[in-house]
Design a protein around this motif. Structure first.
Motif, mmCIF file in Angstrom:
data_model
loop_
_atom_site.group_PDB
_atom_site.id
_atom_site.type_symbol
_atom_site.label_atom_id
_atom_site.label_comp_id
_atom_site.label_asym_id
_atom_site.label_seq_id
_atom_site.Cartn_x
_atom_site.Cartn_y
_atom_site.Cartn_z
ATOM 1 N N LEU A 1 48.225 56.700 56.659
ATOM 2 C CA LEU A 1 48.572 56.362 55.361
ATOM 3 C C LEU A 1 47.194 55.581 54.616
ATOM 4 N N ALA A 2 47.053 54.393 55.335
ATOM 5 C CA ALA A 2 46.080 53.451 55.036
ATOM 6 C C ALA A 2 44.581 54.166 54.923
ATOM 7 N N ARG B 1 29.118 61.745 50.263
ATOM 8 C CA ARG B 1 27.880 62.596 49.584
ATOM 9 C C ARG B 1 26.648 61.903 50.201
ATOM 10 N N GLU B 2 25.555 62.713 50.123
ATOM 11 C CA GLU B 2 24.172 61.993 50.518
ATOM 12 C C GLU B 2 23.728 60.882 49.826
ATOM 13 N N GLY B 3 23.336 59.877 50.685
ATOM 14 C CA GLY B 3 23.012 58.517 50.085
ATOM 15 C C GLY B 3 24.097 57.375 50.035
ATOM 16 N N ASP B 4 25.276 57.597 50.469
ATOM 17 C CA ASP B 4 26.417 56.996 50.388
ATOM 18 C C ASP B 4 26.197 56.143 51.758
ATOM 19 N N ARG B 5 26.872 54.823 51.725
ATOM 20 C CA ARG B 5 26.827 53.745 52.676
ATOM 21 C C ARG B 5 27.953 54.290 53.617
ATOM 22 N N LEU B 6 27.758 53.830 54.822
ATOM 23 C CA LEU B 6 28.989 54.009 55.847
ATOM 24 C C LEU B 6 29.264 52.510 56.097
ATOM 25 N N TYR B 7 30.617 52.401 56.301
ATOM 26 C CA TYR B 7 31.052 50.991 56.646
ATOM 27 C C TYR B 7 32.183 51.372 57.444
ATOM 28 N N VAL B 8 32.618 50.390 58.289
ATOM 29 C CA VAL B 8 33.784 50.130 59.093
ATOM 30 C C VAL B 8 34.370 48.833 59.161
ATOM 31 N N SER B 9 35.892 48.757 59.252
ATOM 32 C CA SER B 9 36.330 47.291 59.184
ATOM 33 C C SER B 9 36.623 46.998 60.387
ATOM 34 N N GLY B 10 36.713 45.595 60.552
ATOM 35 C CA GLY B 10 36.753 44.928 61.721
ATOM 36 C C GLY B 10 35.915 45.202 62.989
ATOM 37 N N ALA B 11 36.395 45.379 64.078
ATOM 38 C CA ALA B 11 35.539 45.679 65.129
ATOM 39 C C ALA B 11 36.116 46.413 65.994
ATOM 40 N N LEU B 12 35.178 47.268 66.914
ATOM 41 C CA LEU B 12 35.761 48.396 67.653
ATOM 42 C C LEU B 12 35.583 48.135 69.192
ATOM 43 N N ARG C 1 48.055 46.541 72.958
ATOM 44 C CA ARG C 1 49.379 46.376 72.607
ATOM 45 C C ARG C 1 50.175 46.477 71.419
ATOM 46 N N ALA C 2 49.523 45.547 70.449
ATOM 47 C CA ALA C 2 50.050 45.559 69.119
ATOM 48 C C ALA C 2 48.939 45.489 68.052
ATOM 49 N N PRO C 3 48.227 46.818 68.012
ATOM 50 C CA PRO C 3 47.532 46.876 67.094
ATOM 51 C C PRO C 3 48.130 47.187 65.546
ATOM 52 N N ARG C 4 47.380 46.951 64.428
ATOM 53 C CA ARG C 4 47.949 46.870 63.162
ATOM 54 C C ARG C 4 47.415 47.984 62.438
ATOM 55 N N PRO C 5 48.217 48.635 61.364
ATOM 56 C CA PRO C 5 47.349 49.580 60.424
ATOM 57 C C PRO C 5 46.621 48.582 59.528
ATOM 58 N N ARG C 6 45.653 49.010 58.972
ATOM 59 C CA ARG C 6 44.719 48.289 58.149
ATOM 60 C C ARG C 6 44.962 48.598 56.654
ATOM 61 N N PHE C 7 46.341 48.317 56.098
ATOM 62 C CA PHE C 7 46.419 48.479 54.762
ATOM 63 C C PHE C 7 45.863 47.285 53.946
#
Lengths: 337, 337
Positions: B79-80, B154-165, B196-202
């Motif tokens: 959902l997030a 779309r072409e030219g968009d920037r890619l982001y990721v939250s937090g750390a992987l 053990r206790a991950p959270r959805p990134r709402f």
């Protein structure tokens, strides 16, 4: 304590305690479906139905399309029992990696065969490796505040059931070889198709929702009239009296029961999976209901009435005899009664 | 053909063909969640996530509340990833009859621990005898027409990721004994709790949905950055380029990977179950995004950009080297890569 000591009803009671129901959840754990008030003209009605191999179906004797068909009927029937219109279904498919793609395709064909005529689309789900199971969550809508719960029956209401009961159980007995031989072909065919290809009774629920006086309480007959009537009465805090001669027993079920020397009524009371609708309606609405059903060519039978709780739940006969509504029925965590 | 030959992606493609998406289903099988336009100011967003013993969890090494917690996080994360707000969850519980009631209670406690702070109520479900599994269907809402799909990059968009992987995979390696010894206590603790206790990134998705320019495409990192980025690009019909030095690798994951002599990046690319959000956003919105994230104290990392499809999906290094985005990732019906 183990789940088998608690039984399915006891577990659901506990889950109701563990979870909460506050707005926007108007009806939570315990009815045929949950009701969510999300603003706007309609409430959401949502229900989940799990079907597991060797509990709900057997792949050695049932083709995959029948398994999918029956699972979808069971899920959508919970929406019909709330007076809701179905929109979408979400399917969690558990399957072993060596399952054939064609088998899975047939499961979906069976589900679509029931969903599509009801206007319901399979819109999502999940797939996972595991013992074969189909968990179906169905989503529907009902005009705001109009979902028909199990809990609204009041003393003096009339009790009705749609269609005729016992056909699915009769078909199951035929298909599993439990039935006595010599069943006429027309009954054999009717019972088998009743078991293999049941339909949710949206036709009946739509008719009921258009009545000027709608049902006060409703449930689908999934586990047999006895146990589902008990559930409706317990949720409503009432008792009831059922005139056994008025319970509509399917003709094929009657023939098959009699061939085994069994009381046909037992198939109706304990059989389950007919997916007919059992409902209570105020006495003043009974005439309109019967007239509307007659015009629509739908069968509904007045089988008794709602009493005060202290009067218990009884089966009565024309000869004046009376016995308690049997407790028999299906419990997933206990033995088959 | 067997499911194991087809793989999970192939099966989902087939199911998409077998099913239909017409109004009110705006988005059907294939995205993180389905979107239903039911009239009114909000669309419904619905997703199903199946968790099965010995596929998604192990009862010999994981307590029941952790199993419930992780299953609910995985479900709500979908959902997030659509930018939706959660409302309700429906749980199909498969359990053996000899399961302890306390074990089942702990499953629900774990689910509530994630659902409740997200404003999500367990509002229904089903219980059935079977091999232990939890199928969770979650229901949320999003302002009409605003669900963020996988398919809008779309072409030219920037890619982001939250937090750390990589933290969850690092924790899994520690807990299963696969990690090398000598991990400092603070990293051990961080990695274990990440698993053990991950959270959805709402928190992240709410911030994104308030931006004047919202993401064009989004997915949650459930199966590792490599496979989920590939899914986003394929759904959008685009290519991408990821600068590997910019991929945020969790500190504990880095320490644990280096202790094993592995490239820490591999944990981020292939690890999965971090439930961070990976999204594309128009270049003109990047400044607002970074400013809003800074003010909210949320970490988002610009890791690359969306290219035309013909340019492929590449990992690039500052030294100018380039390789194809690996195909590695989790597939339920194939072997573990």
């Amino acid at each position: 304590m183990k789940l088998s000591d608690l039984g399915e009803g006891g577990l659901i009671d506990l889950i109701r305690d563990w979870t909460s129901s506050r707005p926007p959840v108007v009806v939570g754990v315990g009815d045929d479906a949950a009701v969510l008030e999300i603003g706007g003209a309609e409430d959401l009605v949502i229900s989940t139905d799990a079907s597991v191999e060797n509990v709900h179906f057997r792949t050695d004797i049932q083709p995959a399309d029948e398994i999918g068909h029956r699972a979808m009927t069971g899920a959508l029937s919970d929406l019909a029992a709330m007076g809701a219109t179905g929109i979408a279904a979400f399917v969690a498919l558990h399957a072993p990696p060596d399952a054939a793609v064609e088998f899975v395709h047939d499961l979906y064909r069976g589900m679509e065969r029931v969903a599509s005529p009801a206007g319901v689309q399979v819109a999502g789900g999940d797939t996972v490796r595991g013992a074969l199971a189909l968990d179906i969550t169905v989503v529907g809508v009902v005009p705001r505040g109009r979902a028909v719960l199990r809990s609204g029956a009041r003393e003096g209401d009339r009790l009705y059931v749609s269609g005729a009961l016992g056909r699915s159980e009769a078909g199951r007995r035929l298909l599993s070889g439990e039935a006595a031989p010599g069943v006429p072909a027309r009954f054999r065919s009717a019972a088998e198709s009743g078991h293999r290809a049941p339909r949710p009774r949206f036709d009946v629920s739509e008719l009921l929702m258009r009545l000027p006086r709608r049902p006060t309480a409703m449930i689908d007959v999934s586990d047999g009239l006895a146990i589902d009537l008990r559930r409706l009465c317990e949720a409503s805090g009432v008792g009831c009296s059922v005139e056994v001669e008025r319970v509509p027993v399917d003709d094929a079920a009657r023939c098959i029961a009699e061939g085994e020397g069994r009381d046909p009524l037992s198939l109706a009371l304990e059989g389950g999976e007919d997916w007919e609708l059992l409902f209570a309606i105020g006495a003043e609405g009974a005439g309109d209901l019967e007239e509307a059903a007659r015009r629509a060519g739908l069968s509904v039978s007045a089988i008794g009435r709602i009493l005060a709780r202290r009067e218990g739940m009884a089966l009565t006969r024309e000869d004046g005899s009376r016995r308690e509504l049997p407790l028999a029925g299906w419990d997933h965590f206990a033995r088959r009664s």
